[in-house]
Design a protein around this motif. Structure first.
Motif, PDB file in Angstrom:
ATOM      1  N   ILE A  17      -6.142  -3.340  -5.612  1.00  0.00           N
ATOM      2  CA  ILE A  17      -6.055  -1.920  -5.118  1.00  0.00           C
ATOM      3  C   ILE A  17      -6.157  -1.048  -6.243  1.00  0.00           C
ATOM      4  O   ILE A  17      -6.743  -0.061  -6.286  1.00  0.00           O
ATOM      5  CB  ILE A  17      -4.837  -1.886  -4.238  1.00  0.00           C
ATOM      6  N   ALA A  18      -5.535  -1.316  -7.404  1.00  0.00           N
ATOM      7  CA  ALA A  18      -5.255  -0.370  -8.459  1.00  0.00           C
ATOM      8  C   ALA A  18      -6.596  -0.283  -9.268  1.00  0.00           C
ATOM      9  O   ALA A  18      -7.084   0.719  -9.901  1.00  0.00           O
ATOM     10  CB  ALA A  18      -4.386  -0.479  -9.457  1.00  0.00           C
ATOM     11  N   LYS A  49       0.760  -1.259  -0.039  1.00  0.00           N
ATOM     12  CA  LYS A  49       0.008  -0.216  -0.068  1.00  0.00           C
ATOM     13  C   LYS A  49       0.888   1.286   0.094  1.00  0.00           C
ATOM     14  O   LYS A  49       0.642   2.279  -0.676  1.00  0.00           O
ATOM     15  CB  LYS A  49      -0.912   0.084   1.286  1.00  0.00           C
ATOM     16  N   THR A  99      -9.367   1.489  -7.452  1.00  0.00           N
ATOM     17  CA  THR A  99      -9.173   2.780  -7.487  1.00  0.00           C
ATOM     18  C   THR A  99      -9.666   3.247  -8.804  1.00  0.00           C
ATOM     19  O   THR A  99     -10.374   4.609  -8.769  1.00  0.00           O
ATOM     20  CB  THR A  99      -7.685   3.100  -7.306  1.00  0.00           C
ATOM     21  N   ILE A 121      -3.005   5.562 -12.804  1.00  0.00           N
ATOM     22  CA  ILE A 121      -3.265   4.533 -11.838  1.00  0.00           C
ATOM     23  C   ILE A 121      -2.638   3.013 -12.116  1.00  0.00           C
ATOM     24  O   ILE A 121      -1.836   2.590 -11.507  1.00  0.00           O
ATOM     25  CB  ILE A 121      -4.926   4.383 -11.712  1.00  0.00           C
ATOM     26  N   LEU A 179       1.498   6.620  -6.934  1.00  0.00           N
ATOM     27  CA  LEU A 179       0.083   6.953  -7.250  1.00  0.00           C
ATOM     28  C   LEU A 179       0.128   8.518  -7.757  1.00  0.00           C
ATOM     29  O   LEU A 179      -0.326   8.790  -9.006  1.00  0.00           O
ATOM     30  CB  LEU A 179      -1.014   6.673  -6.336  1.00  0.00           C
TER      31      LEU A 179
END
Length: 441
Positions: free
Chosen positions: A316-317, A13, A320, A290, A20
């Motif tokens: 996660i990506a 993370k 997002t 991203i 990011l």
């Protein structure tokens, strides 16, 4: 001394977040080169000039896409080989990619400069829009090496663990572009020449800042012409082609939409469509940011076969990207008039078309974000066929089919519905094929 990022061991993370903001900022500001021109031209010159700008938009896609072709393709292979510990081979991919991009820049300069008017006519220029397009083209064509160089260098510098410099270069150039756009067009009254020259200066500034990385002690990239390997070009092109096609698909969509809108409505249709296409560029840029934040982590861990870390970053990506796409859907559906006011002055003609067009077309943005991320993910894990297939389905095949068939039954609303339907169908196919591939692997 500041600790160097370790893509193979640092917590996921914090590592993703470190990439990011710089990645999203850099890719977003790249889109501002086109976006700022559109807004300033719309407010400062008029609707016909905006239509002309939309005519040349596919050329921007070609130039930035070529930079991504060699930049993303080469940097993915660079990271992969570094993950394997093969540093000399990694640098050979860098040298080959840079030299290949330079050759393409020269070819574009020669071919497009000598026949711009013919190119503009093919792209949909009319008697009304051609003078504006020709005026804009002088600085557009002069900027070819810098448009290509900007997207090329961003990718390599980011993968050389300097994402903040990549962000600084692109943000600085983008902000300068916006300031000069306003001064040249709104204050000095230089028209399309002012808008184009502002874009040129912004991109030139970005490349100059990015080049400072090669003077840094942290730089590990060495450009050596003697290391260029012809056989590596096919590897780079195969790996980077989906990124190229993502960028070019936007140009293809703009091209065929322009032709259909001229047929069904006229130049006013292209003016309204410029609002949609420019917002789509922003969404694409954010999704690319991203994806590029995740890409170095994914690819280096793929080279080291750390599959658990790869799947965590992917999750996660992807979430997002979908949240970002959903935000734009909500804005378009709930506040279409706000979107219109950002780009152009309201007229009765525009208000008859634009609100409905925005509400329909913006629905495509959540599918766009999901599809583009999946394409980039497959590219980062060396599955270029799946990456290419997603790009072809969403950006070319379904788009061409629907944009010609739907208007027959639904009129101009069928044109606006083309992208939501294309993205939805492509996403379903991408998920099914992705699952099949994972099971077989």
């Amino acid at each position: 001394m500041k600790k160097q990022m370790d893509l193979l061991r640092d917590p996921i993370k914090p590592l993703f977040l470190k990439y990011l903001l710089p990645s999203v900022s850099a890719t977003l500001v790249t889109s501002i080169y086109v976006l700022a021109d559109t807004i300033i031209v719309g407010k400062g010159i008029g609707a016909t000039a905006v239509a002309a700008l939309n005519i040349v938009l596919p050329l921007f896609s070609l130039f930035f896409g070529t930079g991504l072709l060699f930049g993303v393709g080469g940097s993915v292979l660079l990271s992969l080989n570094r993950g394997k510990g093969e540093y000399e081979k990694a640098n050979r991919y860098f040298s080959t990619a840079v030299c290949s991009a330079a050759i393409f820049a020269i070819l574009y300069l020669l071919l497009i400069t000598t026949g711009f008017e013919s190119v503009a006519k093919v792209l949909g220029a009319t008697k009304a829009t051609m003078p504006y397009a020709k005026e804009y083209s002088v600085w557009l064509l002069a900027g070819i090496p810098f448009f290509i160089g900007s997207s090329l260098l961003q990718a390599f510098i980011r993968n050389d663990k300097a994402p903040k410099l990549a962000m600084t270069g692109v943000v600085t150039g983008g902000v300068l572009n916006i300031i000069l756009d306003y001064i040249f067009v709104m204050k000095f009254g230089w028209g399309m020449t002012g808008a184009a020259s502002a874009t040129f200066i912004g991109s030139f500034t970005t490349v100059c800042i990015l080049l400072t990385h090669f003077l840094s002690k942290k730089n590990t990239l060495k450009l050596r012409v003697k290391e260029v390997k012809i056989r590596y070009i096919s590897d780079i092109v195969k790996t980077g082609f989906s990124s190229f096609l993502v960028e070019m698909s936007n140009g293809i969509v703009v091209f065929i939409f322009n032709l259909q809108l001229v047929h069904y409505i006229g130049d006013i249709g292209i003016t309204v469509y410029s609002i949609l296409s420019n917002t789509a560029i922003v969404v694409m840029s954010l999704t690319n940011g991203i994806s590029q934040a995740a890409q170095p982590i994914i690819t280096e861990n793929f080279g080291a076969r750390n599959m658990e870390r790869i799947h965590y970053v992917k999750r996660i990506a992807f979430i997002t990207a979908c949240i970002m796409g959903g935000f734009f859907v909500a804005v378009g559906v709930l506040m279409p008039n706000v979107v219109i006011d950002i780009f152009i002055h309201r007229t009765d003609e525009i208000m008859k078309l634009a609100p409905t067009a925005i509400q329909i077309y913006f629905v495509s943005f959540i599918g766009l974000a999901a599809n583009m991320f999946l394409s980039n993910y497959y590219q980062a894990t060396l599955r270029p066929f799946l990456a290419l297939l997603i790009c072809m389905l969403r950006g070319v095949i379904f788009c061409i089919i629907f944009v010609y068939i739907l208007p027959i039954f639904l009129g101009v609303n069928g044109i606006w519905l083309t992208m939501p339907l294309s993205e939805a169908v492509a996403f379903v196919i991408a998920i099914l094929l992705g699952r099949k591939y994972e099971v077989e692997k």
